[in-house]
Scaffold this active site. Structure first.
Site, PDB file in Angstrom:
ATOM      1  CB  CYS A  81       2.308   6.319   2.801  1.00  0.00           C
ATOM      2  SG  CYS A  81       2.618   7.809   3.763  1.00  0.00           S
ATOM      3  CG  HIS A 155       6.087   5.095   5.270  1.00  0.00           C
ATOM      4  ND1 HIS A 155       5.434   5.395   4.090  1.00  0.00           N
ATOM      5  CD2 HIS A 155       6.203   3.730   5.297  1.00  0.00           C
ATOM      6  CE1 HIS A 155       5.167   4.276   3.439  1.00  0.00           C
ATOM      7  NE2 HIS A 155       5.614   3.260   4.148  1.00  0.00           N
TER       8      HIS A 155
END
Length: 333
Positions: A81, A155
């Site tokens: 990510c 994230h």
């Protein structure tokens, strides 16, 4: 395990070097501590923002029509990510010179759907190799395990102006989230309330957020300013008539030199920190522990460290208790 991707620390020095090693020049990543208009203005030009947060399911609607006119990839590789957030900015900004590798990747994936683009990222050896070069050294290799509902899962996503709209690029979604119209000039003022609203959704005890700006490296601008002011000083010295203007120009030159020196110091600090991160310290640590043990100093050192840790935890608990007490007192008033 050869095709696995490592987690990456959220650090502007790492992201600056990662982008450079991908082949992109003239980019500097800066950490943002203040979302005030003045602070954001000082960073311009800003190509995009990278936001790290403790992931929770978000049902914001996505703009599937936009994926045909921008680069959007679904995350198909665990731990990718950070790099996907970076690519979401780099590949959507026409002003950025991508370099040979990323230009080729962008061209080869332009007609793919988001899922296939995500797979293409995972299979790109150049991107994966650069990403994994920032792996934190561990004493033992172990298989990756999938996160459970009890784990904190952090994230990275990105915010970037694309085709007149403020887009949120999150590889865990099916498409980008469109936060409305914007321009290259006002998009930072548009993104500020979006990020503030997202942070406000968490409990006040959650402070583990990180925000970074992908900006233009100012060194070239500083160098151009230095050439101009040096030429101005030279002309004023030849004329020899306006001493006040000459002294003012010399002060301006010193200001520019200070900026260049501060910038070079920052890049040097980034380089040193990255070298330290990439170095395998474990042989040194193990040898040091062996020496301490042989001299009978290991157990006392461990005991002293445990005591310091205990005191820090007690101090932290006390600060939290005082903060909660003050908050309760304010509410009662």
């Amino acid at each position: 395990m050869s095709n696995s991707w490592t987690t990456i620390e959220s650090d502007p020095g790492i992201f600056t070097q990662l982008i450079k090693e991908m082949g992109v020049e003239g980019i500097l990543v800066e950490e943002i501590y203040d979302l005030s208009e003045e602070a954001l203005e000082n960073l311009k030009p800003v190509y995009g923002l990278i936001f790290l947060f403790n992931w929770e399911k978000n049902d914001a609607a996505v703009d599937m029509d936009a994926i045909n006119n921008m680069f959007f990839a679904k995350q198909k590789v665990q731990n990718a990510c950070a790099t996907q957030a970076i690519l979401g900015i780099l590949l959507n900004q026409k002003e950025i010179k991508l370099g040979e590798e990323l230009e080729k990747f962008k061209e080869n994936t332009k007609d793919l759907d988001p899922t296939m683009k995500g797979i293409a990222i995972g299979e790109n050896e150049h991107i994966r190799k650069v990403h994994n070069s920032f792996k934190t050294q561990e004493p033992f290799e172990s298989d990756e395990r999938m996160a459970t509902s009890k784990d904190d899962v952090f994230h990275f996503i990105s915010y970037v102006p694309v085709n007149g709209s403020l887009m949120e690029i999150d590889g865990l979604k099916d498409g980008p989230v469109n936060h409305g119209e914007c321009t290259e000039e006002n998009w930072l003022s548009k993104v500020k309330p979006v990020i503030e609203k997202r942070i406000a959704q968490y409990q006040t005890s959650e402070i583990r957020f990180n925000l970074m700006a992908v900006t233009k490296d100012p060194l070239e601008e500083y160098q151009n300013e230095m050439k101009e002011i040096s030429q101005k000083i030279q002309n004023l010295e030849k004329e020899g008539s306006n001493i006040a203007q000459l002294e003012a120009a010399k002060m301006d030159k010193q200001d520019i030199l200070d900026k260049i020196h501060a910038h070079e110091a920052k890049l040097n600090r980034y380089a040193i920190e990255n070298a330290r991160r990439r170095h395998n310290w474990f042989p040194f640590i193990i040898e040091l522990l062996n020496i301490l043990a042989k001299k009978g100093k290991l157990e006392p050192a461990i005991a002293a460290s445990q005591e310091k840790t205990k005191k820090r935890r007690e101090a932290k608990r006390q600060r939290l208790a005082n903060a909660n007490a003050n908050a309760t007192s304010s509410e009662q008033k």
